[in-house]
Scaffold this active site. Structure first.
Site, PDB file in Angstrom:
ATOM      1  CG  ASN A  22     -18.992  30.766   8.518  1.00 52.09           C
ATOM      2  OD1 ASN A  22     -18.688  32.500   8.671  1.00 52.09           O
ATOM      3  ND2 ASN A  22     -21.173  31.165   8.133  1.00 52.09           N
ATOM      4  CG  ASP A  38     -15.087  30.598   6.998  1.00 49.88           C
ATOM      5  OD1 ASP A  38     -13.896  30.154   8.295  1.00 49.88           O
ATOM      6  OD2 ASP A  38     -15.751  31.069   6.980  1.00 49.88           O
ATOM      7  CG  HIS A  78     -13.211  12.530 -10.097  1.00 47.96           C
ATOM      8  ND1 HIS A  78     -12.704  11.124  -8.885  1.00 47.96           N
ATOM      9  CD2 HIS A  78     -13.638  12.784  -9.151  1.00 47.96           C
ATOM     10  CE1 HIS A  78     -13.173  10.953  -7.729  1.00 47.96           C
ATOM     11  NE2 HIS A  78     -13.333  12.642  -7.591  1.00 47.96           N
ATOM     12  NE  ARG A 119      -9.306   9.998   1.449  1.00 52.78           N
ATOM     13  CZ  ARG A 119     -10.367   9.581   0.134  1.00 52.78           C
ATOM     14  NH1 ARG A 119     -10.594  10.711  -0.260  1.00 52.78           N
ATOM     15  NH2 ARG A 119     -10.873   9.115   0.938  1.00 52.78           N
ATOM     16  CG  ASP A 130     -11.393  10.711  -3.568  1.00 54.57           C
ATOM     17  OD1 ASP A 130     -11.821  10.066  -2.939  1.00 54.57           O
ATOM     18  OD2 ASP A 130     -11.996  11.191  -4.993  1.00 54.57           O
ATOM     19  CD  GLU A 146     -10.994   7.049  -1.049  1.00 58.32           C
ATOM     20  OE1 GLU A 146     -12.629   6.835  -0.146  1.00 58.32           O
ATOM     21  OE2 GLU A 146     -11.195   6.998  -2.010  1.00 58.32           O
ATOM     22  CG  HIS A 195     -15.915  12.309   3.674  1.00 61.85           C
ATOM     23  ND1 HIS A 195     -15.010  11.838   3.853  1.00 61.85           N
ATOM     24  CD2 HIS A 195     -16.280  12.169   2.417  1.00 61.85           C
ATOM     25  CE1 HIS A 195     -14.161  11.787   3.127  1.00 61.85           C
ATOM     26  NE2 HIS A 195     -15.363  11.759   2.086  1.00 61.85           N
ATOM     27  CG  ASP A 196     -16.589   8.898   1.237  1.00 61.38           C
ATOM     28  OD1 ASP A 196     -17.289   9.527   1.095  1.00 61.38           O
ATOM     29  OD2 ASP A 196     -15.520   8.200   1.240  1.00 61.38           O
ATOM     30  CG  ASP A 245     -23.752  12.421   1.322  1.00 65.88           C
ATOM     31  OD1 ASP A 245     -24.159  13.486   1.892  1.00 65.88           O
ATOM     32  OD2 ASP A 245     -22.923  11.774  -0.095  1.00 65.88           O
ATOM     33  NE  ARG A 281     -20.250  14.108   2.858  1.00 66.64           N
ATOM     34  CZ  ARG A 281     -20.848  13.774   1.560  1.00 66.64           C
ATOM     35  NH1 ARG A 281     -21.339  14.807   0.455  1.00 66.64           N
ATOM     36  NH2 ARG A 281     -19.445  12.504   0.751  1.00 66.64           N
TER      37      ARG A 281
END
Length: 590
Positions: free
Chosen positions: A152, A180, A253, A331, A333, A362, A428-429, A473, A477
């Site tokens: 941050n 950020d 998406h 990358r 998705d 991916e 993160h997955d 998840d 994270r």
């Protein structure tokens, strides 16, 4: 000979252009079935006996069932007609498109000009068709950052109800901690010290969620992260430190609050954006779903990339971030659910903006359909990820199975795609590496050591290097731990040192790779990495007991251990050493 086991396919990963003058030709046989395999070749317009060359091939990969042979050839006129010659004992068999023949090569039918028909062909090596990934990726060490959870740097941007950032913070699927882009800028020195050369950001475009995979505006940094000027500053400052930047493109998406989708929700069949999505009927309903989405997530409506306006918009996005902000790669998705034509247009657009940009898909399975030079440079190498975890971390497979899985990936793609494959151990997955290792840092280190000495581009998930842990998840994270008293600084030094070892020795980045020992029921492996300057033998024991390792059929050489102490010498073509449980030796030839 088991002829039924033999396989080859022209113009595929079994026969492809490695560069503008070199072809790689491969063929599969039953394991340990041949004494010698050769390719018999010549020019397709002058395929006559006194112009035909026979070149012996070498085994470059193997698994429990097959051997895979390869040879590199530079055809003088860039045209290549060929067959294969198999030898075992006193038997010789030739094979071309017509089939198998004993003792002599045969042809059939009418050929072109002076040539017989029936040979396999690589008709012409056209330079524009050569799959040429960016050279810099071979030398890259990536670091994945989840922007909301790294640092941050500007509290004024914090969203409402931002949680306190501590080493004990507990992430949920919908809470915020205030990470950020300024926070990343503030910590570029940390990444430079670790040895990172490219940051991979999960999305930082405007979106509703904390993960930002539900995009609202693809051309705008999310206000909680900063603005586009901050993104430009981040890229510029990173470049000054020799660090590139790769963004996450969520083009399969959009998000629920993407303005075109909101227009469809409001105006239904009268919306000018109705064909931007895959709507099955009107009015649009989330329960039951009557439109295509990512998985079954109503908040992520699938984009219709076959629509001309959608393509134009997304290609504008792809060009903007490369040209205006200066990012070095994308990358992609859920890349396997987007049509191939779109990805071809995407590649043309991105490479026109920056020919050196890296395009990474991916895809969690075999990806050859996307790796032929017209779409992606590489894919996220999940089959290798899972193999490393299963052998070094979970202790679920033996050395032979590990070798077979990795060699299967060597044969699955052209060499140049494997040289820039994205090798990750967690993200993160997925659960974090240390979580998968159940807190065992010795196993974690073995996995990371292999990752950082294997071919392809390694990626470290933020915080792994200081001992962060967490399940799937949202546990994976957690906010980055910056208080040094809660960091594992010894683990940080381990990562820093191995990354530097990789940087110092090109053989560990783009040298040859070959297994020297990987036997059934064994828990240790040995492999060799070489280039014109260096020769490395890396031996790794993933077992819980001490192992005496003997590697036979070795060329003479003396070695010193760069991952520990001691010197070793090949005696009577055997290299011998002992390894403690869960340990390794990185031997460099003197």
């Amino acid at each position: 000979m088991l002829l039924e086991a033999i396989y080859h396919q022209p113009k595929s990963q079994y026969a492809y252009a490695y560069d503008e003058e070199t072809l790689h030709i491969r063929v599969r046989t039953k394991r340990n079935d041949m004494d010698r395999v050769s390719v018999v070749w010549g020019d397709k317009y002058d395929f006559v006996p006194d112009k035909i060359t026979t070149t012996e091939m070498e085994v470059f990969a193997k698994d429990s069932l097959f051997d895979y042979y390869q040879v590199a050839i530079k055809p003088p006129f860039r045209r290549f007609a060929y067959a294969f010659k198999f030898e075992k004992g006193d038997r010789t068999v030739f094979w071309n498109e017509v089939g198998f023949t004993e003792d002599s090569l045969s042809s059939s039918g009418v050929g072109m000009l002076w040539s017989p028909s029936g040979m396999f062909e690589f008709p012409f090596l056209n330079a524009i068709d050569v799959h040429t990934p960016p050279e810099w990726v071979k030398n890259a060490v990536f670091y994945q950052i989840f922007p909301e959870r790294f640092a941050n740097g500007d509290p004024s941007l914090n969203p409402e109800n931002t949680q306190a950032w501590t080493h004990e913070s507990v992430p949920t699927r919908d809470n915020f901690f205030g990470g950020d882009l300024q926070g990343v800028i503030d910590n570029l020195d940390y990444l430079q010290e670790l040895g990172i050369t490219c940051i991979y950001f999960t999305p930082f475009f405007e979106a509703f969620s904390n993960h930002k995979y539900d995009t609202i505006d693809y051309l705008k940094v999310d206000p909680q992260f900063g603005d586009n000027k901050t993104a430009k500053k981040l890229v510029d400052e990173a470049h000054k430190k020799g660090i590139r930047v790769m963004l996450d493109a969520v083009f399969n998406h959009s998000g629920y609050y993407f303005p075109p989708f909101q227009d469809v929700l409001i105006n239904g069949e009268k919306s000018r954006f109705k064909d931007w999505f895959h709507i099955k009927e009107f009015p649009v309903s989330t329960d039951p779903l009557n439109y295509d989405t990512f998985g079954f997530v109503p908040e992520m409506p699938k984009l219709n990339t076959e629509n001309r306006e959608v393509r134009a918009y997304l290609l504008k996005v792809a060009r903007y971030w490369v040209e205006e902000i200066g990012v070095d790669g994308w990358r992609l998705d859920v890349a396997n659910e987007v049509d191939h034509r779109f990805w071809r247009d995407f590649r043309d657009t991105v490479k026109a903006a920056n020919p050196d940009a890296y395009i990474l898909g991916e895809i969690w399975h075999n990806s050859m359909a996307w790796l032929q030079g017209d779409q992606f440079d590489a894919v996220m190498n999940y089959p290798v990820t899972n193999s490393i975890l299963d052998f070094f971390v979970k202790d679920e497979i033996d050395a032979e199975s590990f070798m077979g899985r990795l060699d299967a990936m060597q044969i699955a793609y052209p060499k140049q795609a494997n040289e820039v494959a994205f090798n990750l151990l967690d993200s993160h997955d997925t659960p974090r590496l240390l979580h998968i290792a159940e807190g065992n840092k010795d196993r974690m280190k073995l996995a990371a050591l292999f990752q950082l000495t294997y071919m392809g581009a390694p990626c470290i998930y933020y915080g792994d290097e200081i001992g962060m842990t967490g399940g799937g998840d949202p546990g994976c994270r957690k906010p980055m731990i910056w208080e040094e008293e809660y960091q594992d600084r010894q683990l940080f030094e381990f990562y820093k040192n191995i990354i530097q070892l990789r940087k110092d020795h090109p053989a560990l980045k783009d040298g040859t790779f070959k297994f020297l020992s990987a036997e059934k029921d064994n828990k240790y492996i040995a492999f060799e990495r070489t280039d014109e300057n260096d020769r490395f033998i890396i031996v790794m024991n993933s077992g819980d007991t001490k192992q005496k390792v003997e590697i036979s059929d070795m060329e003479p050489g003396k070695f010193r251990n760069l991952y520990g102490t001691g010197s070793y010498e090949v005696e009577n073509r055997v290299l011998s050493l002992e390894l403690e449980p869960l340990s390794a030796a990185v031997l460099k030839e003197k």
